[in-house]
Write an enzyme that holds these catalytic residues in place. Structure first.
Site, mmCIF file in Angstrom:
data_model
loop_
_atom_site.group_PDB
_atom_site.id
_atom_site.type_symbol
_atom_site.label_atom_id
_atom_site.label_comp_id
_atom_site.label_asym_id
_atom_site.label_seq_id
_atom_site.Cartn_x
_atom_site.Cartn_y
_atom_site.Cartn_z
ATOM 1 N N SER A 131 0.832 -1.197 0.000
ATOM 2 C CA SER A 131 0.000 0.000 0.000
ATOM 3 C C SER A 131 0.865 1.244 0.000
ATOM 4 C CB SER A 131 -0.861 -0.022 1.270
ATOM 5 O OG SER A 131 -1.426 1.245 1.509
ATOM 6 N N TYR A 155 -1.601 -0.612 11.060
ATOM 7 C CA TYR A 155 -1.907 -1.254 9.776
ATOM 8 C C TYR A 155 -0.726 -1.071 8.822
ATOM 9 C CZ TYR A 155 -3.664 -1.507 4.981
ATOM 10 O OH TYR A 155 -3.799 -1.772 3.645
ATOM 11 N N LYS A 159 2.173 -3.720 6.764
ATOM 12 C CA LYS A 159 2.600 -3.732 5.354
ATOM 13 C C LYS A 159 4.124 -3.618 5.273
ATOM 14 C CE LYS A 159 -1.442 -4.135 3.446
ATOM 15 N NZ LYS A 159 -1.829 -5.487 3.011
#
Ligand code: NAD
Ligand code: UDP
Length: 344
Positions: A131, A155, A159
């Protein structure tokens, strides 16, 4: 990997989710056979049948969790996929702040188990959903892949952790083919109106929220901040049509078929669009009005973020081709034909 005439199976973790479901259709269109592996924690049980309907071919679906090594072993044994596209993961920034441990366990822990299972099965080709969040609050836009990576929430940390894990894996085993595709803001839906984004509860993201206001499910949009240092004061992002995004995955898979390597590639359009520009484009596409109030900034938000998509074009021969009007038209078709999403 050697996808040949006899083996075109691709394991798609998280294949019942928003992006994964569209990827399955693109894979079928390109002659691959997706095998969906999803625990349905954030997807409807109706999705696999919809994919098959839209793609016009049967699609295999196994309900299972990527943290379940036995479950994965069974899938690798039964289907013998030649590659994996790994979408499975939890993706809510707010939830990750409240439950960082769950995000680490599911996203990072789950990826560890997946990688071990792939190794055991001799499958060494992986496309991973990363992302633009790995760029944090960028120093410059447009963002190239060489920009520094940093994290602003748990979050995003998952990643980054997974990208790091994949880098270490490739260093130790350079016969792997690995791609970290860094998505900007995927929106829109398959043009047929049978598949789209169906968030549970109140949507976190802008496009599904606007669509639900337009269809009458919600009263007004809250625009988070009108005082950002951007041309109209609202946040700027790089919205990319989900069909363009998933076609980028097919292009990536084709490149990995040609040989091992480790790739980090932005998937975006290269164009920044403000919140108010998106509202106006959606109103034009839907013929509905989207009333809004400008409220305080959302904690953790950034002013602007858009991609430099040059590397994707040169390495994959891929570029996003659908414009903002098409993104809104397709999101609207899905929303108004399916006002309650998949309906479960
Ligand atoms: P989604 O929630 O619709 O899809 C994720 C799917 O993974 C869901 O179907 C869910 O049921 C499944 N899943 C989650 N944990 C699992 C587990 N432990 N085992 C098996 N299945 C599991 O999300 P999406 O928007 O389709 O995103 C797909 C991927 O792309 C995610 O990894 C996400 O972080 C990443 N991504 C999404 C965006 C975005 O804006 N949508 C942007 C950048 C990156
Ligand atoms: N946004 C907004 N109202 C909403 C949701 C989002 O104004 O209800 C804004 C948000 O502040 C950002 C842009 O829309 O400027 C895109 O937000 P989204 O959550 O979709 O993506 P991300 O911030 O993760 O890039």
């Amino acid at each position: 990997m050697s996808p040949n005439a006899t083996n075109r199976k691709v394991l798609v973790t998280g294949g019942a989710g928003y992006i994964g479901s569209h990827a399955c259709v693109a894979l079928c269109d390109a002659g691959y056979q997706p095998v969906i592996y999803d625990n349905l924690c954030n997807a409807s049980r109706h999705v696999p049948a919809r994919i098959a309907e839209v793609a016009g071919v049967p699609v295999d679906f196994v309900q299972g969790d990527i943290r379940d090594a036995d479950g994965l072993r069974g899938v690798f044994r039964e289907f013998e996929p030649c590659a994996v596209i790994h979408f499975a993961g939890l993706k809510s920034v707010g939830e990750s702040v409240r439950e960082p441990g769950r995000y680490q366990d599911n996203n990072v822990g789950g990826t560890h188990v997946l990688l071990r299972s792939m190794d055991e099965a001799g499958v060494r080709t992986l496309v991973f959903s990363s992302s633009a969040t790995v760029y944090g609050d960028p120093d410059v836009v447009p963002i190239t892949e060489s920009a520094p990576v940093r994290t602003t929430n748990p979050y995003g940390q998952t990643k980054l952790d997974i990208e790091c894990l994949l880098g270490e894996l490739y260093e130790a085993s350079p016969d792997w083919g690995i791609a970290c595709l860094r998505y900007f803001n995927p929106v829109g839906a398959h043009p047929g109106g049978r598949m789209g984004e169906d968030p549970s509860g109140i949507p976190n993201n802008l496009m599904p929220f606007i669509a639900q206001v337009a269809v009458g499910r919600r009263e007004r949009l809250q625009v988070f901040g009108g005082d950002w240092p951007t041309p109209d004061g609202t946040g700027v992002r790089d919205y990319i049509h989900v069909m363009d995004l998933v076609e980028g995955h097919v292009a990536m898979l084709r490149l990995l078929e040609r040989g091992p390597g480790l790739h980090h590639i932005n998937l975006g359009t290269g164009r920044g669009v403000s919140v108010l520009e998106l509202v106006r484009a959606f109103e034009a596409a839907s013929g509905r009005s989207v009333p809004y109030d400008i409220v305080a900034r959302r904690p953790g938000d950034i002013a602007e973020c858009w991609a430099d998509p040059t590397l994707a074009r040169s390495r994959l021969g891929w570029r996003a081709s659908r414009d903002l009007a098409e993104m809104c038209a397709d999101a609207w078709r899905w929303q108004h034909l399916n006002p309650q999403g998949y309906g479960d």
